[in-house]
Design a protein around this motif. Sequence first.
Motif, PDB file in Angstrom:
ATOM      1  N   SER A   1      -2.117  13.574  -3.737  1.00 15.01           N
ATOM      2  CA  SER A   1      -0.820  13.293  -3.578  1.00 15.01           C
ATOM      3  C   SER A   1       0.107  13.648  -3.102  1.00 15.01           C
ATOM      4  CB  SER A   1      -0.753  12.135  -4.855  1.00 15.01           C
ATOM      5  OG  SER A   1      -1.906  10.930  -5.327  1.00 15.01           O
ATOM      6  N   ALA A   2      -0.284  14.816  -1.897  1.00 10.92           N
ATOM      7  CA  ALA A   2       0.914  15.945  -2.002  1.00 10.92           C
ATOM      8  C   ALA A   2       1.836  15.586  -0.996  1.00 10.92           C
ATOM      9  CB  ALA A   2      -0.177  16.974  -1.373  1.00 10.92           C
TER      10      ALA A   2
ATOM     11  N   VAL B   1       0.562  -0.993  -0.038  1.00 12.16           N
ATOM     12  CA  VAL B   1       0.297  -0.109   0.435  1.00 12.16           C
ATOM     13  C   VAL B   1       0.907   0.951   0.052  1.00 12.16           C
ATOM     14  CG1 VAL B   1      -1.950   0.902   1.152  1.00 12.16           C
ATOM     15  CG2 VAL B   1      -1.781  -1.187   1.220  1.00 12.16           C
ATOM     16  N   ARG B   2       0.500   2.210  -0.595  1.00 10.22           N
ATOM     17  CA  ARG B   2       1.046   3.253  -0.811  1.00 10.22           C
ATOM     18  C   ARG B   2      -0.046   4.602  -0.573  1.00 10.22           C
ATOM     19  NH1 ARG B   2       4.224  -0.131  -0.810  1.00 10.22           N
ATOM     20  NH2 ARG B   2       5.911   0.186  -2.070  1.00 10.22           N
TER      21      ARG B   2
ATOM     22  N   SER C   1       1.558  -6.463  -6.963  1.00  6.94           N
ATOM     23  CA  SER C   1       0.484  -5.402  -7.040  1.00  6.94           C
ATOM     24  C   SER C   1       0.164  -4.026  -5.742  1.00  6.94           C
ATOM     25  CB  SER C   1      -1.324  -5.766  -6.395  1.00  6.94           C
ATOM     26  OG  SER C   1      -0.940  -6.989  -7.272  1.00  6.94           O
ATOM     27  N   ILE C   2       0.480  -2.703  -6.518  1.00  9.52           N
ATOM     28  CA  ILE C   2       0.576  -1.724  -5.187  1.00  9.52           C
ATOM     29  C   ILE C   2      -0.762  -0.849  -5.081  1.00  9.52           C
ATOM     30  CG2 ILE C   2       1.695   0.265  -4.753  1.00  9.52           C
ATOM     31  CD1 ILE C   2       3.353  -2.842  -4.409  1.00  9.52           C
ATOM     32  N   LEU C   3      -1.304  -0.442  -3.932  1.00  7.05           N
ATOM     33  CA  LEU C   3      -2.928  -0.426  -3.961  1.00  7.05           C
ATOM     34  C   LEU C   3      -1.929   1.682  -3.823  1.00  7.05           C
ATOM     35  CD1 LEU C   3      -5.523  -0.121  -3.684  1.00  7.05           C
ATOM     36  CD2 LEU C   3      -5.772  -0.682  -1.491  1.00  7.05           C
ATOM     37  N   PRO C   4      -2.373   2.349  -4.463  1.00  7.30           N
ATOM     38  CA  PRO C   4      -2.342   3.888  -4.072  1.00  7.30           C
ATOM     39  C   PRO C   4      -3.518   4.475  -3.593  1.00  7.30           C
ATOM     40  CG  PRO C   4      -3.103   3.601  -6.691  1.00  7.30           C
ATOM     41  CD  PRO C   4      -2.727   2.354  -6.023  1.00  7.30           C
TER      42      PRO C   4
ATOM     43  N   GLY D   1       4.575   6.441   3.347  1.00  5.87           N
ATOM     44  CA  GLY D   1       3.399   6.958   3.286  1.00  5.87           C
ATOM     45  C   GLY D   1       3.788   5.050   2.529  1.00  5.87           C
ATOM     46  N   LYS D   2       4.744   4.454   2.568  1.00  8.26           N
ATOM     47  CA  LYS D   2       5.001   2.801   2.055  1.00  8.26           C
ATOM     48  C   LYS D   2       4.871   1.993   3.351  1.00  8.26           C
ATOM     49  CE  LYS D   2       6.966   4.817  -1.260  1.00  8.26           C
ATOM     50  NZ  LYS D   2       8.883   3.987  -2.573  1.00  8.26           N
TER      51      LYS D   2
END
Length: 141
Positions: free
Chosen positions: A22-23, A15-16, A107-110, A54-55
């Motif tokens: 996205s600031a 997750v990000r 898989s990366i979830l923004p 944030g990761k």
Amino acid sequence: MDTTNPEKSYGRFGVRAFTSNSAYPVKNALVIVRAKKENGAPATAAVLETDESGKTPLITLETPPKSFSLSPNADGLPYALYDAEISHPNFYTVITRDIQIYPDTTSILPVNMLPLPDTDGTEQYSDNNIIINSSGNTPNL
């Protein structure tokens, strides 16, 4: 979890978390990843926390056999479904349902988190959940 078992397949997930637009990264957000059992009941697969960027660390999640994604006649979905709940005391909680995790894929979830409004402590927020990426067959919270 035995990742050496040739009869099972695995994908990676992370997750990000950022503030809306996205600031800025959201540090110390709690991430709960839940698997969906065959009977539909959730089972906690992992509990993570975001770092100063944030990761979350990447985790390994079980998926259907890779052969399901290679054959159009396979007996089942070529991916596993997971849910993720991302929370932080200063932001609305974000729940993402039905995240597709494929074998041998990362898989990366923004996640764009919305800050809670500034109040003088007199307002109470009874429901601070936002549900995104939800299929039509999930119950309302």
